[in-house]
Structures are given as structure tokens and as C-alpha cells.
Write a protein that holds these residues in place. Structure first.
Motif, PDB file in Angstrom:
ATOM      1  N   SER A  94      19.343  89.922  91.521  1.00  0.00           N
ATOM      2  CA  SER A  94      18.268  90.621  91.104  1.00  0.00           C
ATOM      3  C   SER A  94      17.066  90.094  90.445  1.00  0.00           C
ATOM      4  CB  SER A  94      18.606  92.208  90.693  1.00  0.00           C
ATOM      5  OG  SER A  94      19.259  91.939  89.415  1.00  0.00           O
ATOM      6  N   GLY A 143      16.756  97.075  93.751  1.00  0.00           N
ATOM      7  CA  GLY A 143      15.567  97.376  93.098  1.00  0.00           C
ATOM      8  C   GLY A 143      14.484  98.374  93.773  1.00  0.00           C
ATOM      9  N   SER A 144      15.028  99.227  94.809  1.00  0.00           N
ATOM     10  CA  SER A 144      14.169 100.225  95.451  1.00  0.00           C
ATOM     11  C   SER A 144      14.064 101.329  94.549  1.00  0.00           C
ATOM     12  CB  SER A 144      15.022 100.338  96.773  1.00  0.00           C
ATOM     13  OG  SER A 144      14.066 101.253  97.513  1.00  0.00           O
ATOM     14  N   SER A 170      13.042  97.225  88.185  1.00  0.00           N
ATOM     15  CA  SER A 170      13.463  98.543  88.552  1.00  0.00           C
ATOM     16  C   SER A 170      15.156  98.183  88.813  1.00  0.00           C
ATOM     17  CB  SER A 170      13.040  99.006  89.962  1.00  0.00           C
ATOM     18  OG  SER A 170      13.645  99.876  90.425  1.00  0.00           O
ATOM     19  N   LEU A 216      14.736  87.775  94.756  1.00  0.00           N
ATOM     20  CA  LEU A 216      14.038  89.140  95.177  1.00  0.00           C
ATOM     21  C   LEU A 216      12.874  88.367  96.119  1.00  0.00           C
ATOM     22  CD1 LEU A 216      14.340  91.745  92.573  1.00  0.00           C
ATOM     23  CD2 LEU A 216      15.592  91.747  94.808  1.00  0.00           C
ATOM     24  N   HIS A 250       8.339  94.444  90.194  1.00  0.00           N
ATOM     25  CA  HIS A 250       8.272  95.840  90.003  1.00  0.00           C
ATOM     26  C   HIS A 250       9.650  96.080  90.379  1.00  0.00           C
ATOM     27  CE1 HIS A 250       7.293 100.151  89.860  1.00  0.00           C
ATOM     28  NE2 HIS A 250       8.528 100.283  90.927  1.00  0.00           N
ATOM     29  N   TYR A 251      10.203  95.347  91.624  1.00  0.00           N
ATOM     30  CA  TYR A 251      11.527  95.504  92.038  1.00  0.00           C
ATOM     31  C   TYR A 251      12.641  94.964  91.095  1.00  0.00           C
ATOM     32  CZ  TYR A 251      10.825  97.229  96.724  1.00  0.00           C
ATOM     33  OH  TYR A 251      10.467  98.253  97.912  1.00  0.00           O
TER      34      TYR A 251
END
Length: 319
Positions: free
Chosen positions: A195, A71-72, A226, A200, A222-223
Motif C-alpha cells: 500500500s 485504500g478505497s 486511506s 499504488l 489519498h489512497y
């Protein structure tokens, strides 16, 4: 015997159907990824797909390269981008397979990312620049400078890898693991669990941040968003990471590096412990470094103000 086989196949089929339903529901909830950095945005075409970037500021050029965790993206620099842009022309990229950049069904390798970083500097920035990078991406930046001296003026490496930690080529288990993630339906199901927001959140609070409050619902969301931005295609880069394909050995590069390098570490880092700093000093005893106390993997987030001050000071110093 035949009845047992048919029953087993029926159970397997039902399990796969359930997993596929879960996958579709998961992907249907994904929203378009927000770019939290303000500035001029664009895409750069590479042989490994389009690379999304944000540009802002005036002055000497500075490239920001996020790490390769699940997710970066350039979201990693949300607490640094504006302040750095007051002193430099800053470019923050999303590596292929991450964030808003293109994702392809391939096995990503360290060579992919060293190529992309060098290509971006040559074709978008167009001249020598400085670089701030995190974790595995720090190994890529150091390797790029070793292979093509003069690519970077200076490098800031945050919790870098590549001496012993994440330096080995993929073994048999790693190769099998990566291939397993690429299996339709099942591989996607496992990745979507990995994920998920609960997964996370637990990982960030346990392994990433010393200050657990930083792993807020906003950050976790957000991660997670993403990590699934392009459906099934989102799993290939993380699958390559888990299998060891993104590892990059840099002992030779670090030993022979003449470009100024500043290593920054969090004293409470767990995935890449502070003890690994000694391996860097063993290879290059003259290394400049700073350790942030009471800090995890991301000093640029947990101590953003102090990090920005130190980064600007190092990058602005007369050579």
C-alpha cells in the motif's frame, strides 16, 4: 549446529526489528483522512463497526458504495457526488475496514458487506432507494436486492463481478494468504509495502486508469493515506480481499433480478476485462449496459460528466 541456529535466530530477529521500525515510521507519517465530499457527515453503528457516511441533496434517495480495492473509500465518488446531489438525496458510505469507517481485526467477508449495505438502507435511509456501486460492491448490491426485493428501486453496477470473476469461495491458498497478512510485524510490513505510494501509483497507472494522468500525486497520496488510516487494523479488509473472502457469486441473483439494472463498463478495463460483460449478458440477455471507450476500471472518474448524465437519466426514468 547450535551456533548456526543462534546466528539464524539473530538474523531473523534483526529482520523483524527492521520491519517493525519501518512499520512504525510508516504509520507515524499517516495523516487524518480528508473527506473530499461536502455535506452532512455522520457515523452509523453496525455489528461490524461504525460506518462513516456523507449525505447531501434533496429528492429520491441514492446510495453510493465504493469498491474494495486497497485504500478505497467514498473518495471514489468525488467527481460525481455534487452533481448527483443536485437531483437526489445522496449517501456515500465508507465500508467497514475502509476509509474513515471503523476497522477491526477480523476476516471480512461478502456477508459482512451485504449485511452492512442492507442495514444502512433500513436504519439510516429508512426507505427504498437507488444504488450506484463499483466492482465487488456491485455484486453485493445485486445480492442484497435478490435476498430482500424492494431494497433498491434501481441499481447501477460499474464493472461488476460475481459471475466467474471473483465468484469463488476462498481456497486453501487464499486462506493461507489472508492469515499470512495477519501475522504481526511481518504481515504488516508486507501490507505497508503493498500500500505504499510507489506500489499504488504503479498499480493505478498499469491496471486502473486508461488515462494515466488521473493517477496524480494527489490521488495516490489519498489512497496511500486511506490504506493506512488506522495502523495495523487497516490491513484486515484488504487481506480478506486478497484471500478471496470478499468474493460474491451472483449468477442466481442476476438471473432472477427484476429491479432495473444498468451496467457500465470501461472498454480498457484490465483487472475486470470487458469480455466479462458477456458473462452477464449470458445470464441476463435483457440487461441494459453502456461501454465507455478508452476507459479503465472507473468510468465515473475518467468520464465523470458523461457518467453523471447517464446515471441521472437512468435513475430518473419513469418505471
Amino acid at each position: 549446529m547450535k551456533k548456526k541456529l543462534l546466528k539464524g535466530l539473530a538474523v531473523l530477529g534483526a529482520a523483524c526489528a527492521s520491519m517493525e521500525v519501518y512499520n512504525r515510521i510508516t504509520y507515524a507519517k499517516v495523516k487524518k483522512l480528508e473527506n473530499t465530499l461536502s455535506g452532512e457527515t455522520g457515523y452509523h453503528d453496525t455489528v461490524f463497526g461504525k460506518v462513516f457516511y456523507t449525505k447531501k441533496g434533496f429528492g429520491p434517495s441514492l446510495l453510493l458504495v465504493h469498491d474494495t480495492s486497497v485504500g478505497s473509500s467514498s473518495f471514489l465518488w468525488r467527481n460525481n457526488f455534487e452533481e448527483l446531489a443536485n437531483n437526489f438525496t445522496v449517501y456515500a458510505i465508507d465500508l467497514p475496514g475502509f476509509g474513515r469507517s471503523e476497522k477491526r481485526p477480523l476476516t471480512y467477508t461478502s456477508e459482512v458487506y451485504t449485511y452492512v449495505i442492507k442495514n444502512f438502507v433500513d436504519e439510516v435511509i429508512g426507505k427504498k432507494c437507488s444504488c450506484i456501486s463499483s466492482s465487488l460492491s456491485s455484486a453485493y448490491a445485486i445480492q442484497v436486492e435478490h435476498d430482500d426485493p424492494g431494497t433498491f428501486d434501481r441499481i447501477i453496477a460499474i464493472s461488476p463481478t460475481g459471475i466467474f470473476h471473483k465468484s469463488d469461495i476462498p481456497g486453501s491458498l487464499g486462506k493461507v494468504t489472508t492469515k499470512a497478512f495477519n501475522i504481526p510485524i511481518v504481515g504488516s510490513f508486507v501490507y505497508n509495502i503493498l500500500s505504499s505510494k510507489p506500489s499504488l501509483s504503479g498499480f493505478m497507472k498499469e491496471k486502473i486508469y486508461h488515462n494515466k494522468d488521473i493517477a496524480s500525486s494527489y490521488v495516490v497520496n489519498h489512497y496511500a493515506n486511506s490504506a493506512k488510516q488506522d495502523g495495523d487494523l487497516s490491513k484486515y479488509a484488504p487481506a480478506s480481499l486478497i484471500g478471496g473472502y470478499l468474493n460474491q457469486p451472483i449468477s442466481e441473483a442476476l438471473a432472477n433480478l427484476e429491479t432495473p439494472l444498468y451496467v457500465i463498463w470501461g472498454a480498457n478495463s484490465t483487472t475486470n476485462p470487458i469480455d466479462n460483460l458477456k458473462t452477464f449478458l449470458d445470464v441476463n440477455p435483457s440487461l441494459n449496459y453502456h461501454v465507455f471507450e478508452n476507459c479503465g476500471e472507473y468510468p465515473q472518474e475518467e468520464y465523470a460528466y458523461d457518467f453523471n448524465v447517464k446515471a441521472i437519466e437512468f435513475l430518473s426514468r419513469e418505471l
